[in-house]
Motif scaffolding. Structure first.
Motif, PDB file in Angstrom:
ATOM      1  N   ALA A  34       0.838  -1.198   0.000  1.00  0.00           N
ATOM      2  CA  ALA A  34       0.000   0.000   0.000  1.00  0.00           C
ATOM      3  C   ALA A  34       0.871   1.246   0.000  1.00  0.00           C
ATOM      4  CB  ALA A  34      -0.903   0.010   1.232  1.00  0.00           C
ATOM      5  N   HIS A  35       0.268   2.359  -0.389  1.00  0.00           N
ATOM      6  CA  HIS A  35       1.021   3.611  -0.360  1.00  0.00           C
ATOM      7  C   HIS A  35       1.291   4.039   1.083  1.00  0.00           C
ATOM      8  CE1 HIS A  35      -2.472   6.052   0.778  1.00  0.00           C
ATOM      9  NE2 HIS A  35      -3.166   5.526  -0.229  1.00  0.00           N
ATOM     10  N   ASP A  36       2.301   4.855   1.240  1.00  0.00           N
ATOM     11  CA  ASP A  36       2.729   5.296   2.575  1.00  0.00           C
ATOM     12  C   ASP A  36       1.555   5.855   3.380  1.00  0.00           C
ATOM     13  OD1 ASP A  36       5.233   4.624   1.672  1.00  0.00           O
ATOM     14  OD2 ASP A  36       6.008   6.674   1.603  1.00  0.00           O
ATOM     15  N   ARG A  37       1.580   5.524   4.661  1.00  0.00           N
ATOM     16  CA  ARG A  37       0.651   6.040   5.673  1.00  0.00           C
ATOM     17  C   ARG A  37      -0.761   5.473   5.568  1.00  0.00           C
ATOM     18  NH1 ARG A  37       3.924   9.584   8.140  1.00  0.00           N
ATOM     19  NH2 ARG A  37       5.344  10.828   6.856  1.00  0.00           N
ATOM     20  N   VAL A  38      -1.179   5.020   4.432  1.00  0.00           N
ATOM     21  CA  VAL A  38      -2.464   4.344   4.225  1.00  0.00           C
ATOM     22  C   VAL A  38      -3.659   5.241   4.550  1.00  0.00           C
ATOM     23  CG1 VAL A  38      -3.819   2.260   4.686  1.00  0.00           C
ATOM     24  CG2 VAL A  38      -1.351   2.158   4.841  1.00  0.00           C
ATOM     25  N   ASP A  39      -4.614   5.279   3.661  1.00  0.00           N
ATOM     26  CA  ASP A  39      -5.837   6.052   3.884  1.00  0.00           C
ATOM     27  C   ASP A  39      -7.035   5.100   3.902  1.00  0.00           C
ATOM     28  OD1 ASP A  39      -6.436   5.423   1.241  1.00  0.00           O
ATOM     29  OD2 ASP A  39      -5.904   7.398   0.479  1.00  0.00           O
ATOM     30  N   PHE A  64       1.582  -4.749   3.223  1.00  0.00           N
ATOM     31  CA  PHE A  64       2.646  -3.980   3.857  1.00  0.00           C
ATOM     32  C   PHE A  64       2.558  -2.504   3.470  1.00  0.00           C
ATOM     33  CE2 PHE A  64       4.108  -8.330   3.684  1.00  0.00           C
ATOM     34  CZ  PHE A  64       4.670  -8.504   4.941  1.00  0.00           C
ATOM     35  N   TYR A  65       2.922  -1.661   4.420  1.00  0.00           N
ATOM     36  CA  TYR A  65       2.949  -0.220   4.135  1.00  0.00           C
ATOM     37  C   TYR A  65       4.041   0.431   4.972  1.00  0.00           C
ATOM     38  CZ  TYR A  65       0.647   0.827   8.602  1.00  0.00           C
ATOM     39  OH  TYR A  65       0.344   0.962   9.936  1.00  0.00           O
ATOM     40  N   SER A  66       4.494   1.588   4.517  1.00  0.00           N
ATOM     41  CA  SER A  66       5.554   2.326   5.204  1.00  0.00           C
ATOM     42  C   SER A  66       4.981   3.583   5.866  1.00  0.00           C
ATOM     43  CB  SER A  66       6.637   2.747   4.199  1.00  0.00           C
ATOM     44  OG  SER A  66       7.137   1.638   3.493  1.00  0.00           O
ATOM     45  N   LYS A  67       5.560   3.953   6.977  1.00  0.00           N
ATOM     46  CA  LYS A  67       5.288   5.206   7.686  1.00  0.00           C
ATOM     47  C   LYS A  67       3.964   5.171   8.453  1.00  0.00           C
ATOM     48  CE  LYS A  67       8.038   7.881   4.393  1.00  0.00           C
ATOM     49  NZ  LYS A  67       8.108   9.073   3.516  1.00  0.00           N
ATOM     50  N   ARG A  68       3.983   5.785   9.610  1.00  0.00           N
ATOM     51  CA  ARG A  68       2.831   5.803  10.507  1.00  0.00           C
ATOM     52  C   ARG A  68       1.674   6.569   9.883  1.00  0.00           C
ATOM     53  NH1 ARG A  68       1.181   9.000  15.228  1.00  0.00           N
ATOM     54  NH2 ARG A  68       0.291   7.624  16.819  1.00  0.00           N
ATOM     55  N   LEU A  87      -2.958  -5.468   7.798  1.00  0.00           N
ATOM     56  CA  LEU A  87      -1.937  -4.456   7.539  1.00  0.00           C
ATOM     57  C   LEU A  87      -0.719  -4.707   8.413  1.00  0.00           C
ATOM     58  CD1 LEU A  87      -4.017  -1.130   7.428  1.00  0.00           C
ATOM     59  CD2 LEU A  87      -3.260  -2.523   5.494  1.00  0.00           C
ATOM     60  N   ARG A  88       0.458  -4.447   7.842  1.00  0.00           N
ATOM     61  CA  ARG A  88       1.691  -4.592   8.615  1.00  0.00           C
ATOM     62  C   ARG A  88       2.686  -3.517   8.184  1.00  0.00           C
ATOM     63  NH1 ARG A  88       4.179 -10.420   8.659  1.00  0.00           N
ATOM     64  NH2 ARG A  88       2.185 -10.774   9.696  1.00  0.00           N
ATOM     65  N   ARG A  89       3.272  -2.852   9.155  1.00  0.00           N
ATOM     66  CA  ARG A  89       4.279  -1.828   8.872  1.00  0.00           C
ATOM     67  C   ARG A  89       5.562  -2.468   8.363  1.00  0.00           C
ATOM     68  NH1 ARG A  89       4.379   2.956  11.938  1.00  0.00           N
ATOM     69  NH2 ARG A  89       6.511   3.292  11.191  1.00  0.00           N
ATOM     70  N   CYS A  90       6.092  -1.916   7.287  1.00  0.00           N
ATOM     71  CA  CYS A  90       7.365  -2.398   6.758  1.00  0.00           C
ATOM     72  C   CYS A  90       8.480  -2.255   7.782  1.00  0.00           C
ATOM     73  CB  CYS A  90       7.736  -1.620   5.495  1.00  0.00           C
ATOM     74  SG  CYS A  90       6.662  -1.928   4.083  1.00  0.00           S
ATOM     75  N   GLU A  91       8.468  -1.146   8.512  1.00  0.00           N
ATOM     76  CA  GLU A  91       9.536  -0.868   9.478  1.00  0.00           C
ATOM     77  C   GLU A  91       9.539  -1.862  10.636  1.00  0.00           C
ATOM     78  OE1 GLU A  91       8.077   3.142   7.811  1.00  0.00           O
ATOM     79  OE2 GLU A  91       7.251   1.201   8.364  1.00  0.00           O
ATOM     80  N   GLN A  92       8.444  -2.581  10.815  1.00  0.00           N
ATOM     81  CA  GLN A  92       8.343  -3.552  11.902  1.00  0.00           C
ATOM     82  C   GLN A  92       8.426  -4.988  11.388  1.00  0.00           C
ATOM     83  OE1 GLN A  92       4.599  -2.395  13.627  1.00  0.00           O
ATOM     84  NE2 GLN A  92       5.420  -0.502  14.494  1.00  0.00           N
TER      85      GLN A  92
END
Length: 218
Positions: A34-39, A64-68, A87-92
């Motif tokens: 997904a795009h960053d931050r997710v909407d 997966f998505y990046s950024k809070r 959903l899962r954060r890439c950074e985690q």
């Protein structure tokens, strides 16, 4: 074999493409990006894709998505209405490149430009193997100068008339004979999908709603 490019517009064709693509897979663990931050529209579309993969095909799905996420409403939707693990954060996530390489398919919903998917953009720049993975995209945005379409094994549909990607997925779910009514999980997914559609309609006069949008909201 590499998936051929196809540019489709009807919702029946989108459903057929999803079915044909998923039925051709060997593996069971499909991933999304997904795009960053997710909407909300991205959340709604990915929640519905998670649901149809499990219910119709018996496959798992993590996006997966990046950024809070920027807004409290979005974080609340994700926490309180999306099933755990969608959903899962890439950074985690450890070994993100290995996860991408192992997946039989990468699904990208509601995003057109790799550069707005920070970690995915890094991966396809560093790895020819990730860049060449089979990708299925479904989107309602117009084509960008840098686009998912340009990746070598990307197939999918871009339908600007749909007004939101969640609306497209609502129709795919219905076309597959699935019903979100009757369970708490289905109700919660429907709430996220509706929030996604309505968020993308902000500023659009109701008279300008596309027929597919009206049907999805019904």
């Amino acid at each position: 074999t590499a998936l051929a490019r196809e540019w489709l517009v009807s919702l029946e064709d989108v459903t057929e493409l999803v079915v044909r693509t998923i039925e051709s897979l060997d593996g069971e663990e499909v991933i999304g990006w997904a795009h960053d931050r997710v909407d909300p529209d991205t959340m709604g579309a990915n929640g519905l894709f998670w649901y149809l993969l499990r219910e119709k095909f018996g496959k798992s799905y993590t996006c997966f998505y990046s950024k809070r996420m920027s807004f409290l409403m979005n974080r609340s939707l994700a926490t309180n209405f999306l099933p755990a693990g969608v959903l899962r954060r890439c950074e985690q996530t450890d070994n993100l490149a290995e996860v991408a390489l192992k997946a039989p398919l990468i699904v990208i919903l509601d995003a057109t430009c790799p550069e707005i998917m920070t970690d995915f953009a890094h991966l396809i720049r560093r790895s020819k193997e990730v860049k060449s993975k089979p990708i299925l995209f479904i989107d309602h945005h117009r084509r960008g100068s840098s686009d998912i379409e340009d990746l070598p094994n990307a197939i999918g549909v871009r339908s600007e008339e749909a007004q939101s990607t969640s609306a497209i997925l609502v129709h795919v779910v219905r076309n597959l004979g699935l019903d979100l009514r009757g369970s708490d999980e289905g109700f919660r997914l429907a709430v996220v999908a509706r929030a996604g559609i309505e968020t993308d309609l902000i500023g659009v006069d109701e008279k300008a709603y596309a027929p597919s949008t009206r049907d999805a909201l019904a």
